[in-house]
Design an enzyme around this catalytic site. Structure first.
Site, PDB file in Angstrom:
ATOM      1  N   ASP A  51       1.087  -1.261  -0.143  1.00 20.53           N
ATOM      2  CA  ASP A  51      -0.029   0.037  -0.265  1.00 20.53           C
ATOM      3  C   ASP A  51       0.629   1.047  -0.204  1.00 20.53           C
ATOM      4  OD1 ASP A  51      -1.486  -1.855   0.462  1.00 20.53           O
ATOM      5  OD2 ASP A  51      -3.078  -0.779   1.368  1.00 20.53           O
ATOM      6  N   LYS A  52       1.302   1.477   1.415  1.00 22.50           N
ATOM      7  CA  LYS A  52       1.516   2.729   1.512  1.00 22.50           C
ATOM      8  C   LYS A  52       3.255   2.897   0.589  1.00 22.50           C
ATOM      9  CE  LYS A  52      -1.984   3.409   2.611  1.00 22.50           C
ATOM     10  NZ  LYS A  52      -1.967   2.409   2.430  1.00 22.50           N
ATOM     11  N   SER A  74     -10.075  -0.066   2.406  1.00 17.37           N
ATOM     12  CA  SER A  74      -9.450  -0.652   2.094  1.00 17.37           C
ATOM     13  C   SER A  74      -9.767  -1.043   0.130  1.00 17.37           C
ATOM     14  CB  SER A  74      -8.785  -2.172   2.345  1.00 17.37           C
ATOM     15  OG  SER A  74      -8.915  -2.307   1.925  1.00 17.37           O
TER      16      SER A  74
END
Length: 554
Positions: free
Chosen positions: A122-123, A470
């Site tokens: 993700d990040k 999400s």
């Protein structure tokens, strides 16, 4: 051309610097070549990263083949699935800024001439890209690749179904044996979780931006092609260094428009909006929610990958991957094919031989799931600066919905109410004080959305928050409501029973509350008290901007 590395390796004055390289075993021959930072997020706590040591070794081999000296440096990375549902999720989005800062720090401190970025989840993907864009050095992204789908019986599943299984189990819709089968079968091995969740969204969009080689977004983690691609990335960075092609030469406003078009076609995670805004900010490109929403009516949605549908990233790869998606979009001029990419070729050259091998997984542009894109931005009196929804994952009957607000000031309160059977069909669950400042950290809320889906309420109940969701969330899950409650946004003034009107088709999100009533409520509203008063999240909360600006630090 003088390489950056000469600042640390050349001349009598740099003999002390060279001596420290020699202490690590570097030879003079290696120091006479360009120094390439190989930024790896390898760790033993993230399934998407557990194999990145193998990817890094392949990258290093490619750099050496092409005449450079690879230097491995680390990056942190949070597993959002493991961090989900507790205080750990407050650290996920903020970690993006730490990662960008660390890329800047290691690049400047050691004089790297180019970067090969090895994220996966993700990040980490946007964080690395942001750091490289800030430094404006030659850079290539090579992710670790997606996880294969899991199996429960004959059914292909991934992490989103595991979260939904919790709701099904609690609602007595699933027995213990089936629940355990989900737990053991949904995530079969290494890689970023198998659906079009945030990690795979950003890995695909890296390819669409032109800063990753074709195949980066979809080649499964376990395939030998992934190792080959890593070697090619290592070789290609040397071409970029030798020709002084820097990341901002590729990461232009038109490249970001290409990425937004692919985002709409793929039905990416709503988090992609936050990250494209943040990447554009570092690249010096002006991008707003209005720009993103203006793209929506003009680009059709071509994919319904999990959680929107039954297919997974491996299926998109078999259908032709991102080159096939871009080739479909190019048929009607939805992308700019003249742009330079990290391959050294244009977008058009990269996709010249691409073809759609499975029109069931990747719809032809003449037969889309919808004529508009998978992401929509909503505005209204409880989202005056915008809110974001993954329209492609919303059931048709929930695209327009009106219902009473069920108001919670914390995610855990909402989850308890959902599991406790307190939410009724038609309700609009409102979770506030979970924004960038209020959270702090703007937690993902996969647990409440999955609970609703698992309890078969996702086609009857909407969820609105100043936090985020999400990429594995589905249903009428509207996030990023801005301004957030912690800075006085109207979402913080809602009361139990207020009627909320949602019209995703018309981009509207309103409460049936007058401005006069909001003003009266604001006059007696207690001052927000920060939830975190120590550690670096305290600093983050003071510096972070709103979601409509990408939640970047000011």
């Amino acid at each position: 051309m003088k390489w950056n590395s000469k600042n640390v390796t050349e001349g009598v004055e740099r003999a002390p610097n060279r001596s420290l390289f020699h202490a690590m075993g570097y030879t003079n021959e290696e120091l006479d070549r360009p120094l390439i930072g190989v930024v790896s997020a390898y760790s033993e706590v993230v399934p998407g990263h557990i194999h990145l040591d193998k990817i890094a070794e392949a990258v290093k081999a490619g750099v050496r083949i092409a005449g450079g000296t690879p230097i491995l440096v680390p990056s942190i990375g949070v597993c959002d699935g493991i961090a989900m549902g507790h205080i750990g999720m407050k650290y996920s989005l903020p970690s993006r800024e730490l990662i960008a800062d660390s890329v800047e720090t290691m690049t400047r401190s050691h004089g790297f001439d180019g970067l090969v970025l090895i994220p996966n989840c993700d990040k980490i993907v946007p964080g690395m890209i942001m750091g490289a864009a800030r430094m404006n050095v030659p850079a290539v992204v090579i992710s670790g690749g997606p996880m294969m789908a899991g199996k429960v019986g004959e059914r292909e599943v991934s992490l989103s179904q595991m979260f939904e299984a919790v709701g099904s189990y609690k609602a007595n819709l699933m027995d213990e044996a089936e629940f355990e089968e989900f737990e053991m079968g949904c995530c079969p091995g290494c890689g970023s979780c198998a659906g079009m969740y945030t990690a795979n969204s950003m890995n695909c969009l890296s390819e669409a931006l032109g800063i990753a080689l074709p195949g980066n977004g979809t080649i499964p983690a376990v395939k030998a092609q992934r190792i080959m691609l890593a070697k090619k990335a290592g070789m290609q960075i040397m071409n970029l260094v030798e020709n002084n092609i820097r990341i901002r030469d590729i990461l232009t406003d038109k490249a970001i428009q290409n990425a937004m078009a692919c985002d709409m076609a793929l039905g990416c995670s709503t988090n992609s909006v936050l990250h494209l805004l943040a990447i554009a900010n570092e690249a010096g490109v002006k991008l707003t929610l209005e720009d993103i929403n203006n793209m929506n009516p003009h680009v059709p949605n071509l994919c319904h990958l999990a959680p929107a549908g039954p297919d997974h990233i491996e299926d998109l790869d078999a259908a032709g991957g991102i080159p096939a998606v871009m080739a479909e979009l190019a048929k009607k001029g939805k992308i700019d094919t003249t742009l330079m990419t990290a391959t050294g070729k244009t977008v058009g050259e990269n996709i010249a031989n691409a073809r759609n091998k499975n029109p069931e997984v990747l719809r032809p542009i003449d037969n889309p799931y919808s004529e508009s894109g998978g992401i929509a931005v909503l505005w209204g009196n409880i989202a005056k600066k915008g809110a974001v929804v993954k329209k492609s994952a919303v059931a048709p009957e929930m695209l327009v919905h009106t219902g009473p607000a069920r108001v919670y000031d914390d995610e855990s309160e909402a989850i308890a109410a959902i599991y406790g059977g307190e939410i009724n069909k038609g309700d609009v669950v409102v979770i506030r004080y979970e924004g960038p400042k209020g959270g702090p950290g703007m937690r993902e809320m996969l647990n409440p959305t999955s609970a609703l889906a698992g309890m078969r309420l996702d086609k009857d109940v909407a969820l609105v928050t100043d936090g985020r969701f999400s990429g594995a969330s589905r249903g009428a899950s509207i996030g990023h409501a801005s301004p957030e409650a912690a800075v006085g946004g109207e979402i913080g003034l809602l009361q139990e029973g207020d009627i909320i009107e949602i019209d995703i088709l018309k981009n509207k999100l309103n409460a049936k509350v007058s401005e006069e009533e909001f003003a009266a409520r604001r006059a007696v509203q207690p001052e927000f008290q920060p939830k975190v008063t120590e550690g670096w999240l305290k600093r983050y909360a003071k510096l972070v901007t709103s979601a409509d600006k990408g939640a970047v630090l000011d």
